[in-house]
Design a protein around this motif. Structure first.
Motif, mmCIF file in Angstrom:
data_model
loop_
_atom_site.group_PDB
_atom_site.id
_atom_site.type_symbol
_atom_site.label_atom_id
_atom_site.label_comp_id
_atom_site.label_asym_id
_atom_site.label_seq_id
_atom_site.Cartn_x
_atom_site.Cartn_y
_atom_site.Cartn_z
ATOM 1 N N LEU A 146 8.245 17.986 24.692
ATOM 2 C CA LEU A 146 8.033 17.881 26.289
ATOM 3 C C LEU A 146 9.077 16.872 26.180
ATOM 4 O O LEU A 146 9.625 15.801 25.075
ATOM 5 N N SER A 147 9.661 16.622 27.536
ATOM 6 C CA SER A 147 10.874 16.030 27.908
ATOM 7 C C SER A 147 11.083 15.425 29.053
ATOM 8 O O SER A 147 10.162 16.586 29.963
ATOM 9 N N ALA A 148 9.967 14.490 29.353
ATOM 10 C CA ALA A 148 10.371 14.052 30.661
ATOM 11 C C ALA A 148 11.923 13.675 31.400
ATOM 12 O O ALA A 148 12.603 13.424 30.763
ATOM 13 N N ARG A 149 11.748 13.879 32.275
ATOM 14 C CA ARG A 149 13.388 13.777 33.096
ATOM 15 C C ARG A 149 12.550 13.324 34.887
ATOM 16 O O ARG A 149 12.145 13.214 35.487
ATOM 17 N N VAL A 150 13.713 12.125 35.534
ATOM 18 C CA VAL A 150 13.415 11.903 36.197
ATOM 19 C C VAL A 150 14.520 12.540 38.031
ATOM 20 O O VAL A 150 15.771 12.220 37.208
ATOM 21 N N TYR A 151 14.302 13.094 38.866
ATOM 22 C CA TYR A 151 15.203 13.037 39.681
ATOM 23 C C TYR A 151 15.338 13.229 41.254
ATOM 24 O O TYR A 151 14.247 13.238 41.836
ATOM 25 N N PRO A 152 16.188 12.643 41.656
ATOM 26 C CA PRO A 152 17.426 12.519 40.785
ATOM 27 C C PRO A 152 17.085 11.160 40.519
ATOM 28 O O PRO A 152 16.549 10.414 39.991
ATOM 29 N N GLU A 153 18.453 10.973 39.157
ATOM 30 C CA GLU A 153 18.724 10.308 37.518
ATOM 31 C C GLU A 153 18.912 8.580 38.653
ATOM 32 O O GLU A 153 18.247 7.643 37.705
ATOM 33 N N ARG A 154 19.240 8.599 39.732
ATOM 34 C CA ARG A 154 19.698 7.744 40.258
ATOM 35 C C ARG A 154 19.037 7.459 41.579
ATOM 36 O O ARG A 154 18.981 7.889 43.110
ATOM 37 N N VAL A 155 18.387 6.757 41.890
ATOM 38 C CA VAL A 155 17.045 6.630 42.911
ATOM 39 C C VAL A 155 17.149 5.255 43.605
ATOM 40 O O VAL A 155 17.204 4.311 42.885
ATOM 41 N N ARG A 156 17.336 5.461 45.082
ATOM 42 C CA ARG A 156 17.273 3.809 45.894
ATOM 43 C C ARG A 156 15.846 3.987 47.050
ATOM 44 O O ARG A 156 15.024 5.444 46.609
#
Length: 348
Positions: free
Chosen positions: A129-139
């Motif tokens: 499993l690979s966790a990822r956040v989208y978008p990478e830069r979050v405001r």
């Protein structure tokens, strides 16, 4: 002679036609670190007796495709177990799966008459499993998505932030959402993904001013005003403004930097002070702080004068009493002496 050969071939085909190997799921997918079971059944011609069974792994060896028994592969030692029998069940279990376990698996069995191996195979896919956040830069305020990647389709996934369950993988980011996130397949929470850090950027929050000196500020003294805030990235610009005591609507810039130092205070320093904190995301202001500078410390003067007056009064009262008492005594003596001056003298 040709006729005899044909009959022999037909006879062997008849003997062999009664065997088969059936796989319940030819393309299983399993999670790295978990276990998998190949459900399998086999049949053979009546009258035969099964002597030996084995599972094999398909692999390239010396440039050609070959089958190797799992028992001959060191990487499978103590990780697989034949859970079938010598009758019709040929199921296999593999534990502590690794991604390099992905590949083709075959079943083989020997009877007292023939040795047979399955033509078809089970293709096992092992996924991490690979966790990822989208978008990478979050405001703060942005919409964001948590994405759990895998190489094959598995049941629903669940998310955790710093060990606590996350309600849903899509949400509007806020400053408090910063942290480490990981995902897991539902029912397999003990085999989670590696964590991924979510760094929410936000403008300065809770901007406040701290005054270094409390109490009376007198002419000629000094005071420091320090501005603080919580921000990501850290606040890099501080601007100070000053307005009059009666109005903060028209404030003038009076300094910059996190600390505003007011030295040799004058009456003109009296007013409302405000700090503006800014970073690359945005800016926010503090509430106004009132600074009052007195020309003299009137209260202290009044106090000292009052004490002095009391001391003088306390000293004068006994003196006055003594003076009055002495005056009265002297007055009484004089009266007595003067009374003999007018004594009647009789004549003979």
């Amino acid at each position: 002679m040709i006729t005899v050969l044909v009959l022999l071939i037909m006879a062997e085909g008849t003997l062999s036609s009664g065997w088969s190997v059936t796989f319940e799921n030819k393309n299983p997918c399993a999670l790295k670190g978990s276990s998998v079971e190949f459900r399998c059944s086999y049949n053979y011609t009546d009258g035969e007796t099964v002597r030996e069974t084995a599972w094999q792994r398909g692999t390239f060896k010396n440039g050609s495709w070959t089958r190797v028994k799992l028992s001959d592969l060191p990487s499978y030692e103590n990780r697989f177990k034949y859970i079938g029998d010598l009758q019709h069940n040929c199921s296999l279990a593999i534990h502590d799966l690794q991604e390099n376990d992905t590949g083709y698996y075959y079943f083989w069995f020997d009877t007292d008459k023939y040795g047979r191996r399955s033509k078809e195979s089970v293709y096992l896919s092992v996924t991490g499993l690979s966790a990822r956040v989208y978008p990478e830069r979050v405001r703060a305020g942005d919409s964001m998505t948590l994405e759990c990647r895998m190489s094959c389709q598995l049941p629903g996934t669940v998310w955790f932030k710093d060990g606590h369950p996350v309600a849903k993988p899509q949400f509007q980011a806020q400053a408090e959402d910063s942290g480490n996130y990981l995902c897991a397949v539902e029912g397999h929470e003990s085999e989670p993904s590696d964590p991924v850090a979510l760094d929410i950027q936000y403008p300065p929050l809770n901007v406040s001013i701290e005054v270094s000196h409390t109490g009376h500020l007198t002419k000629g003294s000094s005071v420091n005003l320090t501005c603080s805030s919580a921000a990501n990235p850290a606040t890099d610009i501080y601007t100070w403004y000053k307005g009059t005591v009666f109005s903060s609507s028209s404030m003038l810039q009076v300094g910059s930097g996190q600390v505003l130092s007011l030295v040799s205070l004058e009456a003109s320093h009296t007013g409302l002070y405000l700090c503006q904190a800014r970073n690359s995301v945005g800016e926010n202001n503090s509430t106004e702080v009132l600074v009052t500078v007195n020309q003299t410390d009137i209260n202290r003067v009044i106090l000292l004068v009052g004490i002095g007056v009391k001391v003088v009064i306390m000293l004068l009262i006994p003196l006055v009493i003594i003076w009055v008492w002495k005056k009265r005594c002297n007055s009484a003596v004089d009266k007595k002496e003067h009374s003999h001056d007018y004594e009647n003298i009789s004549t003979a």
